[in-house]
Design an enzyme around this catalytic site. Structure first.
Site, PDB file in Angstrom:
ATOM      1  N   GLU A 297      22.639  57.308 -19.413  1.00 32.96           N
ATOM      2  CA  GLU A 297      21.384  57.995 -19.059  1.00 32.96           C
ATOM      3  C   GLU A 297      20.901  57.632 -17.652  1.00 32.96           C
ATOM      4  O   GLU A 297      19.848  57.015 -17.475  1.00 32.96           O
ATOM      5  CB  GLU A 297      20.298  57.619 -20.072  1.00 32.96           C
ATOM      6  CG  GLU A 297      20.646  57.936 -21.521  1.00 32.96           C
ATOM      7  CD  GLU A 297      19.661  57.324 -22.507  1.00 32.96           C
ATOM      8  OE1 GLU A 297      19.498  57.905 -23.584  1.00 32.96           O
ATOM      9  OE2 GLU A 297      19.043  56.270 -22.184  1.00 32.96           O
ATOM     10  N   CYS A 372      -8.373  53.305  -0.824  1.00 36.90           N
ATOM     11  CA  CYS A 372      -9.293  52.161  -0.696  1.00 36.90           C
ATOM     12  C   CYS A 372      -8.761  50.946  -1.443  1.00 36.90           C
ATOM     13  O   CYS A 372      -9.388  50.486  -2.403  1.00 36.90           O
ATOM     14  CB  CYS A 372     -10.675  52.564  -1.225  1.00 36.90           C
ATOM     15  SG  CYS A 372     -11.363  53.877  -0.237  1.00 36.90           S
TER      16      CYS A 372
END
Ligand SMILES: Cc1ncc(COP(=O)(O)O)c(C=O)c1O
Length: 446
Positions: A297, A372
């Site tokens: 996978e 921020c």
């Protein structure tokens, strides 16, 4: 330019600007804006096919079959599902939402595997109703629940049991997933995995297809994969001896490392395929029995290198630091909202000025975002030309995986678009958020 890290069709043109998939990044920025995720379609599909072909060759030599499940959690859109279908891959999904996008892209349900350590009843029911090829069960609770839902629907659920092999691997603690003290899987060491296999074997609503493990992500060493394969084959042999049932399938997960910086390394599909075929061959020789039907996978190794993020440079600031030296901060029009891997995992990246070629002296710089948070760093340390200026385009390579899929609207920033490029054409895979989208979920006061 750090060629080794950019996707295969990235070149620097005569006038110094980068192009990818035959598209000049200045045109892409003009047409689609910035920040912008760019997916090199040819590169991504070539990597998918390399996993398909290298594993088919390495295991085919032993008469064994391998399915490659693209781990869509790395990057998903319905068009990507269509590419994976066209390239004969399967897909692993980790939620109801990923399942719906995979189906929307035309991936046949039978070629989809559903993951998750806490799947909802609705996700399990939907998976059975559409007929997914396999459900990877992760707990005794899920085994009971799925068995009940399947019997209620008059069907049987094809299942693999997720095993915690105890192999510790994977870069950051948050992406290591097969040591004991983490939320995924059923422990091999404690016997829980064996018990779960017996429970699935005996459940009339379940069709036990095999076992699964995923040891972690960004793994460079083959040893970890080989150790994991040996433990999985050992469990399969023990189950055959005690229960008399030869588990048809063994899924060894994903986790193949990619190169993020020029001095970084990668685990190539070729090396992974041959290393893992060797490990399984040795394990089969040791424990006997037949070769299982294998599956893997990969996610990051297919999507990661194929993608880059294009930013526009804004404020540049030199600040004095503790040791009396100076650090140059180069702020861009994105940040942690489009790439949270640096702040979350301390991930390393590199960058280059993409809109022109500069001969100016390199200056050690930190590429930061507009959020921020002082931790809002995109690239911790990279040499950028001394004449880097406001308005320049800056490209960060290897952002194709765990980028857009983990993006957020922090600071109400709009998530960037994703475009695929190929043969001089660009196509929007995921459109940029709009203010209407923000207002769509912001309930206006009466
Ligand atoms: C079960 C499972 N399979 C596959 C993957 C893909 O891993 P990678 O992107 O490192 O190849 C993940 C990633 O978390 C996973 O949890």
């Amino acid at each position: 330019m750090t060629a080794a890290v950019f996707s295969q069709t990235v070149v620097r043109g005569e006038d110094g600007a980068l192009s990818v998939g035959g598209c000049d990044v200045r045109d892409l920025a003009g047409e689609h804006g910035t920040p912008l995720y760019i997916v090199d379609e040819a590169d991504m599909r070539a990597r998918a096919c390399a996993f398909r072909d290298e594993f088919a060759a390495a295991f085919g030599r032993h008469g064994a079959k391998v399915d490659v499940y693209y781990a869509s959690k790395a990057f998903l859109s319905s068009k990507v599902a269509r590419w994976m279908r066209a390239d004969d891959l399967c897909m692993d999904v980790a939620s109801g939402g990923e399942l719906e996008i995979a189906l929307r892209g035309g991936m046949p349900a039978a070629r989809i595997g559903l993951h998750g350590n806490n799947k909802s009843d609705a996700e399990l029911r939907r998976a059975l109703e559409v007929g997914v090829g396999r459900i990877i069960v992760d707990s005794f609770t899920e085994i009971e629940t799925l068995d009940a839902i399947a019997r209620e629907l008059g069907t049987t659920a094809p299942v693999l049991v997720r095993v915690t092999t105890g192999v510790h691997a994977g870069g950051h603690e948050y992406i290591a997933t097969s040591h004991e003290d983490q939320k995924f899987g059923l422990s091999l060491a404690s016997g829980a995995a064996f018990e779960a296999l017996v429970a699935c074997h005996d459940a009339t609503g379940l069709d036990l297809r095999g076992i699964h493990t995923h040891i972690g992500s960004q793994i460079l060493s083959l040893d970890a994969f080989q150790e994991s394969a040996e433990r999985m084959l050992g469990l399969r042999a023990a189950f055959r001896v005690e229960v008399g049932y030869d588990l048809p399938e063994v899924d060894l997960g994903g986790g193949y490392a990619i190169r993020y910086t020029p001095h970084g390394e990668e685990l190539t599909p070729h090396d992974a395929a041959h290393g893992m075929a060797e490990a399984v061959a040795a394990a089969v020789a040791k424990v006997g029995g037949t070769w299982p039907h294998l599956s893997i996978e990969p996610g990051r190794a297919i999507a990661g290198p194929a993608g880059m993020t294009l930013y526009r440079v804004g404020v540049i600031k030199a600040v004095r630091i503790e040791d009396g030296g100076e650090r140059r901060y180069v702020a861009v029009d994105g940040g942690m909202s489009d790439n949270m891997r640096t702040i979350t995992y301390g991930a390393e990246y590199t960058a280059t000025i993409a809109s022109r070629l500069s001969e100016a002296e390199p200056v050690l710089s930190r590429v930061v975002g507009k959020h921020c948070e002082s931790g809002d760093i995109v690239v911790r340390d990279v040499d950028l030309p001394a004449d880097t200026a406001r308005g320049d385009l800056l490209a960060v390579p290897a952002t194709g995986a765990y980028g857009r899929v983990m993006a957020s609207n922090y600071n109400a920033v709009l998530r960037p678009a994703v475009v695929a490029v190929r043969d001089g054409e660009s196509e929007v895979l995921i459109r940029r958020d709009t203010l209407e989208d923000l207002f769509g979920w912001d309930v206006a006061p009466d």
